[in-house]
Scaffold this active site. Structure first.
Site, PDB file in Angstrom:
ATOM      1  CG  ASP A  32      -5.446   6.767  -1.133  1.00 46.11           C
ATOM      2  OD1 ASP A  32      -4.466   6.414  -0.435  1.00 46.11           O
ATOM      3  OD2 ASP A  32      -6.518   6.163  -1.117  1.00 46.11           O
ATOM      4  CG  ASP A  87      -5.632  -5.743   2.026  1.00 43.97           C
ATOM      5  OD1 ASP A  87      -5.153  -5.320   3.098  1.00 43.97           O
ATOM      6  OD2 ASP A  87      -6.276  -5.011   1.254  1.00 43.97           O
ATOM      7  CD  GLN A 105     -10.038   6.872  -0.887  1.00 43.04           C
ATOM      8  OE1 GLN A 105     -11.127   6.923  -0.290  1.00 43.04           O
ATOM      9  NE2 GLN A 105      -9.051   6.078  -0.477  1.00 43.04           N
ATOM     10  CG  HIS A 147      -8.590 -22.143  11.016  1.00 45.66           C
ATOM     11  ND1 HIS A 147      -9.137 -23.188  10.321  1.00 45.66           N
ATOM     12  CD2 HIS A 147      -9.595 -21.230  11.190  1.00 45.66           C
ATOM     13  CE1 HIS A 147     -10.421 -22.935  10.088  1.00 45.66           C
ATOM     14  NE2 HIS A 147     -10.712 -21.759  10.606  1.00 45.66           N
ATOM     15  CG  ASP A 194      -0.234   0.020   2.530  1.00 43.68           C
ATOM     16  OD1 ASP A 194       0.983   0.297   2.559  1.00 43.68           O
ATOM     17  OD2 ASP A 194      -0.880  -0.235   3.551  1.00 43.68           O
ATOM     18  CB  SER A 195       0.289   4.706  -0.924  1.00 34.73           C
ATOM     19  OG  SER A 195      -0.834   5.105  -0.137  1.00 34.73           O
ATOM     20  CG  PHE A 241      -5.688   3.099   6.270  1.00 35.62           C
ATOM     21  CD1 PHE A 241      -7.006   3.508   6.181  1.00 35.62           C
ATOM     22  CD2 PHE A 241      -5.314   2.321   7.347  1.00 35.62           C
ATOM     23  CE1 PHE A 241      -7.937   3.145   7.152  1.00 35.62           C
ATOM     24  CE2 PHE A 241      -6.229   1.952   8.331  1.00 35.62           C
ATOM     25  CZ  PHE A 241      -7.542   2.367   8.217  1.00 35.62           C
TER      26      PHE A 241
END
Length: 376
Positions: free
Chosen positions: A146, A271, A194, A340, A92-93, A96
């Site tokens: 972003d 993810d 977005q 699991h 990711d960038s 977040f």
């Protein structure tokens, strides 16, 4: 990076495809385990490969930038060499993570100024230097910088935020095209749609992203506080616009039910930290439903953790034994649960793929949705 769309379900928008990277192929739809610091928590690489059957994992740009740092990663020859994972990696960038540090970051036109959560040191992420950072990490798929707008943001804020994200995207895309990877293999760059929960903003963002012609596209800013129904609505709106011949990645989502609903709406890649984070706290996702392994009811249940499970831990360990480990605060409990849950998530996405290819996805999905949402 290449993407082959192999089949689309006749009763939904569910798709089966194949992504080809220089580090291997990925059969979609796919769930990607999260390895924030270059490590999927409590899981060895041989378990990721042979038991969980992961085809791709994630790294986190923000965290890897801070630790171990770019100099170490560059000396190692990139994250693949550093952690020993020789299959595809997506990063990711870092956006977040930075934007979640609301008290110690400032958004500006040039980028985002922030303080490290580790030592308080000052840093700046720009659309350009994030590309450079992801080049050094060496991910096969890199994400654009972003702003992840909160799910409850008002329209005015969401509109301004999207405009900034789009300006950043233009800069990041230009820099990506002007630079090359450092380690002799190709790296793809995914822009991110977005727009919060506002249909007109999502449509504007999806059109802007689609026009770039990138190798793939991502949908961000969902599962961040908005109602679930709104999330599904935004996915449908965006996927009506994003190119059908490019993979679509729904970032940070989510529960098994979310994944099934996302696949039905045409998402290819997922993810989420939920399988490992919830697993470490005793929540198991299974083919029959959700289990809290600390519950007394499992104390004398000597049946397998999941009789339909594909992981070796499902066959070797019983519910009673796993509960004993959790109640005793044994570290092994967290490892078993993580293996699991990840194996289940990967199995769920690949089972969806099988049913898409055989034309039975819709009926299978409806049945599976009832099962995975049941509390056992």
């Amino acid at each position: 990076m290449d993407f082959e769309l192999q089949h689309t379900d006749t009763n939904s928008c569910a798709r089966a495809g194949k992504i080809t990277t220089d580090h291997g192929t990925i059969d979609t739809p796919i769930f990607m385990p999260v390895g924030t610091l270059g490590s999927v928590k409590a899981v060895h690489i041989h378990e990721l490969k042979e038991d969980i059957k992961a085809q791709i994992i994630l790294g986190n740009t923000y965290h890897l930038y801070l630790r171990p740092g770019l100099e170490i990663l560059k000396q190692a020859g990139g994250l693949h060499k550093f952690n020993g994972w020789d299959r595809p990696i997506l990063t990711d960038s870092g956006g977040f993570q930075v934007f979640s540090l609301s008290g110690i970051r400032k958004l500006k036109e040039e980028g985002v100024h922030f303080r490290s959560h580790i030592d308080g040191s000052k840093h700046l992420f720009t659309p350009e230097n994030v590309v450079d950072t992801e080049r050094i990490i060496g991910a096969d798929i890199m994400m654009a910088l972003d702003e992840c707008t909160p799910g409850d943001a008002d329209y005015s804020y969401a509109k301004k935020s999207l405009a900034l994200t789009q300006r950043w995207l233009e800069r990041g895309w230009k820099h990506y095209l002007e630079t090359e990877g450092l380690y002799g293999y190709k790296q793809a760059y995914f822009p991110i749609v977005q727009g919060c929960v506002y249909p007109d903003l999502r449509i504007e963002a999806a059109k802007h992203v689609a026009a770039l012609g990138a190798d793939g596209n991502a949908i961000g800013g969902l599962a961040v506080g908005e109602p679930t129904e709104k999330m599904y609505e935004m996915i449908e709106i965006v996927n009506d616009i994003l190119p059908k011949d490019k993979p679509r990645y729904l970032m940070g989502v989510g529960t098994p039910a979310n994944i099934l609903e996302g696949i039905e709406r045409g998402v290819d890649m997922f993810d989420c930290v939920m399988p490992t984070r919830n697993g470490r706290n005793g929540m198991l996702f299974t083919s029959n439903g959700i289990m809290n392994m600390r519950n007394k009811k499992w104390a004398d249940d000597f049946s397998p953790i999941d009789e339909n499970g594909t992981s070796y831990v499902d066959k070797v360990y019983s519910k009673a034994y796993l509960r004993h480990l959790f109640i005793s605060d044994e570290i092994l409990a967290m490892q078993i649960a993580s293996i699991h849950n990840l194996a289940f998530y990967v199995w769920l996405s690949q089972e969806a793929r099988r049913h898409i290819l055989t034309g039975t996805f819709k009926s299978w999905k409806d049945e599976m949705l009832q099962r995975v949402t049941t509390r056992l």
